[in-house]
Design a protein around this motif. Sequence first.
Motif, mmCIF file in Angstrom:
data_model
loop_
_atom_site.group_PDB
_atom_site.id
_atom_site.type_symbol
_atom_site.label_atom_id
_atom_site.label_comp_id
_atom_site.label_asym_id
_atom_site.label_seq_id
_atom_site.Cartn_x
_atom_site.Cartn_y
_atom_site.Cartn_z
ATOM 1 N N GLN A 12 0.826 -1.214 0.000
ATOM 2 C CA GLN A 12 0.000 0.000 0.000
ATOM 3 C C GLN A 12 0.856 1.258 0.000
ATOM 4 O O GLN A 12 0.547 2.231 -0.706
ATOM 5 N N VAL A 13 1.936 1.247 0.792
ATOM 6 C CA VAL A 13 2.819 2.420 0.813
ATOM 7 C C VAL A 13 3.492 2.596 -0.547
ATOM 8 O O VAL A 13 3.575 3.715 -1.080
ATOM 9 N N ARG A 14 3.967 1.507 -1.118
ATOM 10 C CA ARG A 14 4.609 1.598 -2.436
ATOM 11 C C ARG A 14 3.641 2.132 -3.489
ATOM 12 O O ARG A 14 4.018 2.945 -4.337
ATOM 13 N N GLU A 15 2.391 1.706 -3.413
ATOM 14 C CA GLU A 15 1.393 2.142 -4.399
ATOM 15 C C GLU A 15 1.033 3.608 -4.240
ATOM 16 O O GLU A 15 0.851 4.331 -5.230
ATOM 17 N N GLN A 16 0.959 4.074 -2.989
ATOM 18 C CA GLN A 16 0.478 5.438 -2.744
ATOM 19 C C GLN A 16 1.581 6.486 -2.724
ATOM 20 O O GLN A 16 1.332 7.668 -2.998
ATOM 21 N N ALA A 17 2.800 6.092 -2.376
ATOM 22 C CA ALA A 17 3.904 7.053 -2.335
ATOM 23 C C ALA A 17 4.284 7.456 -3.754
ATOM 24 O O ALA A 17 4.188 6.660 -4.689
ATOM 25 N N ARG A 18 4.752 8.690 -3.913
ATOM 26 C CA ARG A 18 5.062 9.197 -5.249
ATOM 27 C C ARG A 18 6.245 8.481 -5.868
ATOM 28 O O ARG A 18 6.268 8.179 -7.050
ATOM 29 N N GLU A 19 7.252 8.209 -5.067
ATOM 30 C CA GLU A 19 8.430 7.518 -5.570
ATOM 31 C C GLU A 19 9.121 6.784 -4.430
ATOM 32 O O GLU A 19 9.419 7.380 -3.397
ATOM 33 N N VAL A 20 9.354 5.500 -4.603
ATOM 34 C CA VAL A 20 10.048 4.690 -3.609
ATOM 35 C C VAL A 20 11.339 4.182 -4.234
ATOM 36 O O VAL A 20 11.321 3.419 -5.200
ATOM 37 N N ALA A 21 12.459 4.602 -3.677
ATOM 38 C CA ALA A 21 13.752 4.216 -4.232
ATOM 39 C C ALA A 21 14.164 2.824 -3.784
ATOM 40 O O ALA A 21 14.839 2.101 -4.526
ATOM 41 N N GLU A 22 13.763 2.440 -2.570
ATOM 42 C CA GLU A 22 14.224 1.179 -1.992
ATOM 43 C C GLU A 22 13.247 0.782 -0.891
ATOM 44 O O GLU A 22 12.734 1.647 -0.169
ATOM 45 N N LEU A 23 12.986 -0.513 -0.766
ATOM 46 C CA LEU A 23 12.032 -0.984 0.230
ATOM 47 C C LEU A 23 12.573 -2.248 0.906
ATOM 48 O O LEU A 23 12.980 -3.196 0.234
ATOM 49 N N HIS A 24 12.565 -2.250 2.234
ATOM 50 C CA HIS A 24 13.003 -3.406 3.017
ATOM 51 C C HIS A 24 11.846 -3.863 3.904
ATOM 52 O O HIS A 24 11.210 -3.036 4.567
ATOM 53 N N VAL A 25 11.579 -5.153 3.942
ATOM 54 C CA VAL A 25 10.578 -5.726 4.844
ATOM 55 C C VAL A 25 11.278 -6.783 5.690
ATOM 56 O O VAL A 25 11.775 -7.778 5.163
ATOM 57 N N VAL A 26 11.346 -6.557 7.004
ATOM 58 C CA VAL A 26 12.069 -7.462 7.894
ATOM 59 C C VAL A 26 11.290 -7.624 9.190
ATOM 60 O O VAL A 26 10.380 -6.852 9.497
ATOM 61 N N GLU A 27 11.694 -8.632 9.971
ATOM 62 C CA GLU A 27 11.070 -8.852 11.276
ATOM 63 C C GLU A 27 11.888 -8.159 12.362
ATOM 64 O O GLU A 27 13.113 -8.101 12.290
ATOM 65 N N PHE A 28 11.203 -7.615 13.361
ATOM 66 C CA PHE A 28 11.895 -7.077 14.523
ATOM 67 C C PHE A 28 12.697 -8.187 15.189
ATOM 68 O O PHE A 28 12.216 -9.311 15.341
ATOM 69 N N GLY A 29 13.918 -7.868 15.602
ATOM 70 C CA GLY A 29 14.707 -8.820 16.352
ATOM 71 C C GLY A 29 14.236 -8.914 17.792
ATOM 72 O O GLY A 29 13.402 -8.116 18.252
ATOM 73 N N PRO A 30 14.761 -9.879 18.542
ATOM 74 C CA PRO A 30 14.314 -10.087 19.926
ATOM 75 C C PRO A 30 14.464 -8.877 20.838
ATOM 76 O O PRO A 30 13.604 -8.627 21.680
ATOM 77 N N THR A 31 15.561 -8.112 20.699
ATOM 78 C CA THR A 31 15.769 -7.007 21.640
ATOM 79 C C THR A 31 14.723 -5.907 21.493
ATOM 80 O O THR A 31 14.441 -5.197 22.453
ATOM 81 N N LEU A 32 14.152 -5.758 20.317
ATOM 82 C CA LEU A 32 13.047 -4.818 20.153
ATOM 83 C C LEU A 32 11.713 -5.510 20.369
ATOM 84 O O LEU A 32 10.784 -4.926 20.940
ATOM 85 N N GLY A 33 11.612 -6.767 19.939
ATOM 86 C CA GLY A 33 10.359 -7.499 20.075
ATOM 87 C C GLY A 33 9.911 -7.646 21.514
ATOM 88 O O GLY A 33 8.710 -7.607 21.809
ATOM 89 N N VAL A 34 10.863 -7.802 22.433
ATOM 90 C CA VAL A 34 10.536 -7.921 23.850
ATOM 91 C C VAL A 34 9.734 -6.716 24.330
ATOM 92 O O VAL A 34 8.824 -6.836 25.150
ATOM 93 N N HIS A 35 10.052 -5.543 23.817
ATOM 94 C CA HIS A 35 9.406 -4.310 24.268
ATOM 95 C C HIS A 35 8.150 -3.965 23.451
ATOM 96 O O HIS A 35 7.241 -3.317 23.970
ATOM 97 N N LEU A 36 8.104 -4.402 22.201
ATOM 98 C CA LEU A 36 6.983 -4.032 21.337
ATOM 99 C C LEU A 36 5.846 -5.039 21.365
ATOM 100 O O LEU A 36 4.687 -4.670 21.188
ATOM 101 N N GLY A 37 6.152 -6.305 21.544
ATOM 102 C CA GLY A 37 5.122 -7.324 21.605
ATOM 103 C C GLY A 37 4.736 -7.875 20.242
ATOM 104 O O GLY A 37 4.938 -7.241 19.208
ATOM 105 N N VAL A 38 4.161 -9.072 20.277
ATOM 106 C CA VAL A 38 3.739 -9.743 19.047
ATOM 107 C C VAL A 38 2.661 -8.924 18.350
ATOM 108 O O VAL A 38 1.770 -8.363 18.993
#
Length: 280
Positions: free
Chosen positions: A241-267
């Motif tokens: 959706q972001v790629r479709e709506q943004a005017r120009e996307v030079a690069e896009l990364h999709v990754v999972e949060f690692g454990p050190t951030l996941g502990v604080h953010l939650g599933v």
Amino acid sequence: MAVVVVTDSAAGLSADLVADLGIEVVPLHVLVGDRQIREGVEPVEIDYSADSVTTSAASPGELREVYERAMARSGGDGVVAVHLSRRLSATWEAGRQAVQDMGGEDQVRLVDSLGAGLATGLPVLAAARRARAGQALDVVYECAVSAAARARTFILVNRTEQLRKGGRLSSAAAFFGSELVSKPLLQLVEGKLELREKVRTRSRAYSKLVAAAVEAAGDGGATLGIQHLGAPEVAETIAAQVREQAREVAELHVVEFGPTLGVHLGVGALGVVVLPGECR
């Protein structure tokens, strides 16, 4: 030789990118009961709802070891170390102590990314690409600082209790997030998490997240990072959706949060990082 860029494991960069750009990564720690596990080095299975699971920063000694290795690799050209926000972790302060202990203030430049996850990782990539191109230490450093200042981060979590307990979010913001709405939309402002908006429904929250990212991307060709914890299908939908709506996307990364951030953010947490433009 060339300047070497260092970061920490919370930056969320893939092993392929790290290897390709010669980035040095310092592991942060996940504490599970009486076990201390180095993120990205040792395998870990985590119950993200358990109160006994927490995290800790890298020590000055651990950071110094990596800085010295990076300096040797650089052949004296220098090191730029980009770490997660000093308002979210003690890692940057430990890095400062490590540099002082080395006596290397001129050759090891520390950068507060003012963020975490890909809000650290995207400035690291920008700096590492400058370094690979043979740019001088001052240029690589200024690129990292500029990218960190331009990045915008928006995070959607199911609950804010874990963030409040860890001191990453004010009690007032946590109350508004957890008690009055089903989906609190947060943002990073000068390295600190703040409540951006109170959203009552899941679908509305996703729309708000996409709209915030599109607005931040602007017209200049932005680099985007989408992160999630246990929600790959939703992350891919948000990315599309972001790629479709943004005017120009030079690069896009999709990754999972690692454990050190996941502990604080939650599933179920989702994050979007927008880095507009390029280092000049």
